[in-house]
Structure formats: structure tokens, C-alpha cells
Design a protein around this motif. Structure first.
Motif, short mmCIF file in Angstrom:
data_model
loop_
_atom_site.label_atom_id
_atom_site.label_comp_id
_atom_site.label_asym_id
_atom_site.label_seq_id
_atom_site.Cartn_x
_atom_site.Cartn_y
_atom_site.Cartn_z
N SER A 1 0.83 -1.21 0.00
CA SER A 1 0.00 0.00 0.00
C SER A 1 0.86 1.25 0.00
O SER A 1 2.04 1.24 0.39
CB SER A 1 -0.94 0.00 1.21
N GLU A 2 0.27 2.36 -0.44
CA GLU A 2 0.97 3.63 -0.57
C GLU A 2 1.65 4.02 0.73
O GLU A 2 1.02 4.09 1.79
CB GLU A 2 -0.01 4.72 -0.99
N GLY A 3 2.96 4.24 0.66
CA GLY A 3 3.71 4.69 1.83
C GLY A 3 4.29 3.59 2.68
O GLY A 3 5.11 3.85 3.57
N ASN A 4 3.89 2.32 2.43
CA ASN A 4 4.40 1.21 3.24
C ASN A 4 5.44 0.41 2.46
O ASN A 4 5.34 -0.82 2.35
CB ASN A 4 3.24 0.31 3.68
N PHE A 5 6.44 1.09 1.94
CA PHE A 5 7.40 0.45 1.03
C PHE A 5 8.22 -0.64 1.70
O PHE A 5 8.75 -1.53 1.02
CB PHE A 5 8.33 1.51 0.42
N LEU A 6 8.34 -0.62 3.02
CA LEU A 6 9.10 -1.65 3.70
C LEU A 6 8.40 -3.01 3.68
O LEU A 6 8.98 -4.02 4.05
CB LEU A 6 9.41 -1.25 5.15
N ASP A 7 7.16 -3.03 3.23
CA ASP A 7 6.44 -4.30 3.06
C ASP A 7 6.81 -4.99 1.75
O ASP A 7 6.38 -6.12 1.51
CB ASP A 7 4.93 -4.07 3.08
N ALA A 8 7.58 -4.31 0.89
CA ALA A 8 8.00 -4.93 -0.37
C ALA A 8 8.82 -6.19 -0.10
O ALA A 8 9.72 -6.18 0.74
CB ALA A 8 8.81 -3.92 -1.19
N LYS A 9 8.53 -7.26 -0.84
CA LYS A 9 9.17 -8.56 -0.58
C LYS A 9 10.15 -9.00 -1.66
O LYS A 9 10.86 -9.98 -1.48
CB LYS A 9 8.09 -9.65 -0.45
N GLU B 1 12.79 -13.21 -3.61
CA GLU B 1 12.32 -12.70 -2.32
C GLU B 1 13.50 -12.30 -1.43
O GLU B 1 14.59 -12.83 -1.55
CB GLU B 1 11.47 -13.75 -1.61
N THR B 2 13.24 -11.34 -0.54
CA THR B 2 14.24 -10.88 0.41
C THR B 2 13.55 -10.48 1.71
O THR B 2 12.37 -10.11 1.71
CB THR B 2 15.03 -9.69 -0.15
N ASN B 3 14.28 -10.54 2.81
CA ASN B 3 13.75 -10.12 4.10
C ASN B 3 14.31 -8.77 4.53
O ASN B 3 14.28 -8.42 5.72
CB ASN B 3 14.05 -11.16 5.17
N VAL B 4 14.83 -8.00 3.57
CA VAL B 4 15.44 -6.70 3.89
C VAL B 4 14.46 -5.79 4.64
O VAL B 4 14.82 -5.12 5.61
CB VAL B 4 15.95 -6.01 2.62
N GLY B 5 13.21 -5.76 4.19
CA GLY B 5 12.21 -4.92 4.85
C GLY B 5 12.05 -5.27 6.32
O GLY B 5 11.92 -4.38 7.17
N ASP B 6 12.08 -6.56 6.64
CA ASP B 6 11.95 -6.98 8.04
C ASP B 6 13.17 -6.57 8.85
O ASP B 6 13.04 -6.20 10.04
CB ASP B 6 11.80 -8.50 8.10
N ILE B 7 14.36 -6.62 8.25
CA ILE B 7 15.56 -6.18 8.93
C ILE B 7 15.47 -4.69 9.28
O ILE B 7 15.81 -4.27 10.40
CB ILE B 7 16.81 -6.44 8.05
#
Length: 292
Positions: A127-135, A279-285
Motif C-alpha cells: 500500500s501507498e507509503g508502506n514500502f518496507l512491506d516490499a518482498k 524474495e528478500t527479508n530486507v524490509g523486516d531487517i
């Protein structure tokens, strides 16, 4: 000691995540240059400087990445005398494959370390503004020609090949190329004159690039690029930015964002199947750094 330099302009949505993540991974100090931010970035830097070792430089001039990154590197050397300088942008995260940046660089010799960089992907589930959710990231990019990026309607710049980034020993550093993709050092003169694709990558750290994070951020960035192009000075700028400025002038930037930057589920499935997206877990880090 490890110092990270960052050049920022209107990066309020990401600068806190950048500083906190890299500090948690072992960066000891930051030298940050702010170029006339108006969205609260400068105030956020002041707030962060109370918790993290940081030198802030205010630069009011017309955007000049090559000149300013060299100034940042010299400032880092003068103030902190570090063993390594990481030449960063606000939208890039340097993620070690194992351990921390501190642990890896403490046991690494050399003058210039060239790290692979990848674009992160926005898909319709983010969703708009939640770029850290990108996988997903672009693991195997498309090789668009420069002319194609400028003239054709179909290129997705997120899919295109991007240059690596460098970590440098400031002692003996001569030149940092404009986008921090390559460095000329007294100890790497031979490698410098070869094409950087032939230089061996330092594979223990990879860079993840959140080039476009929301439509609001994208539009503001292109407006800044438009002002730069319309200035009286000669400007070096990538063809994709020139194309985006042209689309903005034609009122087509939102269409570009929706059709060629945000990927539909069917497209994501195809690109995953052929190994273009992984896939990557960068957003979770990054999220864990923000919450800790």
C-alpha cells in the motif's frame, strides 16, 4: 572505525530507517549533507544527531552529486579518520549476508570494495507509503539501451540494470564517480581503467535500493529533477530521469507509476518464475531496527 556518508534532499520517509539500520549493523558515525530539504528531513537529522554520532553539512547550492560526495568523503576523513567510508544514498541499505557490517569490514583488507546493488520492487500488495512491506528485488535485471530508456514507452526502469556501489579506504582516495559507482584510489589505479563489470564484486555485503517508495515521493523527486534540468547550468542526468521529467510535463507520470513501476500480481508471478524477481527479508531487517 566505519563512517557512512549520505547526501539527502527531501527524504523524510526513509532517512530515519537508514540511519538506525546502519547504526545497528555497526556503522560508527555518519556525515550527512542536506540540500535544501523542505519536508522535515533536516529537522529529523537534528533529532537523530542527539542519539547517533553525526556531522551534518548544509549545502544550499544547485545539486552536484559528484562534487558533494567527494566533499563528504574528505569531511569524513578529516573528522573521524576512519578505516572505511561507505558512500551511501538515503534510499540504499547495505545488508551483510552474515553478521554485521562492523564484523565483516573489521576483517577485510583492500582500498575499494565494489558491492552489488539491486532495485526493490513495489507490487500491488504494497500500500501507498508502506514500502518496507516490499518482498521482492530485481535479481536479474533487463539490459535496456540508453536510447530505449529515452524514447520508448514500455521500459520499466525498476527492471533495468543498475551500477554497483563502493566502500572506500579514505587514505589514498582520489576520485569518487558521481553516483558512487566507482572510485579511483592510489591502490586500485589498474582496476579503475577497466570497465567496472570486470572488477570482482565484494560479495559479503549487498545494497538494496528503494528507488521508488510511493507516488508522492516519486512525483516530488521528479519535480526536483525538473528544476535541475531547467536550470541554466549543464546537468548530467540519467536518461530514465529525463524520460520521467518529460512524462511529468505531459501529465503522464501517474500513469507511468501505476503501469510500469507498481507490478500487478500476474507480472510478479511471471518474473518470479523466470528468476528476475527473488524474495528478500530486507524490509523486516529495517523494521526491526526502527522498533528496537
Amino acid at each position: 572505525m566505519i563512517v557512512m556518508t549520505i547526501l539527502v534532499k527531501d527524504e523524510i520517509d526513509i532517512i530515519e530507517a537508514n540511519i538506525k539500520t546502519h547504526a545497528r549493523l555497526g556503522v560508527d558515525a555518519f556525515v550527512v549533507m542536506d540540500n535544501n530539504s523542505t519536508d522535515g528531513t533536516r529537522e529529523k537529522l537534528e533529532e537523530l544527531s542527539k542519539k547517533y554520532e553525526m556531522t551534518i553539512i548544509d549545502e544550499k547550492g544547485l545539486y552536484n552529486q559528484a562534487k558533494w560526495m567527494k566533499k563528504l568523503a574528505k569531511t569524513a576523513k578529516k573528522i573521524y579518520n576512519p578505516r572505511w567510508v561507505i558512500n551511501n544514498d538515503a534510499d540504499e541499505f547495505w545488508i551483510p549476508k552474515e553478521g554485521t557490517i562492523k564484523e565483516i569490514l573489521s576483517n577485510t583488507k583492500g582500498a575499494v570494495l565494489t558491492c552489488q546493488r539491486y532495485n526493490m520492487v513495489l507490487d500491488e500488495s504494497v500500500s501507498e507509503g508502506n514500502f518496507l512491506d516490499a518482498k521482492y528485488y530485481v535479481a536479474n535485471p533487463v539490459f535496456y539501451r540508453k536510447e530505449t530508456q529515452l524514447t520508448q514507452e514500455y521500459p520499466s526502469i525498476v527492471l533495468s540494470k543498475i551500477g554497483p556501489k563502493v566502500i572506500t579506504d579514505p587514505k589514498g582516495l582520489l576520485i569518487i564517480r558521481g553516483g558512487n559507482h566507482k572510485a579511483l584510489h592510489l591502490r586500485n589505479l589498474w582496476d579503475y581503467w577497466r570497465h567496472y563489470d570486470k572488477i570482482k564484486r565484494f560479495d559479503k555485503i549487498e545494497v538494496y535500493h528503494y528507488v521508488i517508495r510511493s507516488y508522492a515521493q516519486f512525483e516530488k523527486h521528479i519535480i526536483n529533477r525538473k528544476r535541475l534540468l531547467e536550470s541554466k547550468k549543464h546537468v548530467r542526468m540519467g536518461p530514465h530521469y529525463r524520460r520521467w521529467v518529460k512524462l511529468y510535463n505531459e501529465g503522464k507520470l501517474k500513469e507511468e507509476f501505476e503501469n510500469r513501476i507498481v507490478f500487478k500480481k500476474d507480472a510478479v508471478d511471471v518474473f518470479k518464475r523466470y528468476g528476475i524477481f527473488q524474495e528478500t527479508n530486507v524490509g523486516d531487517i529495517i523494521k526491526s531496527s526502527l522498533s528496537s
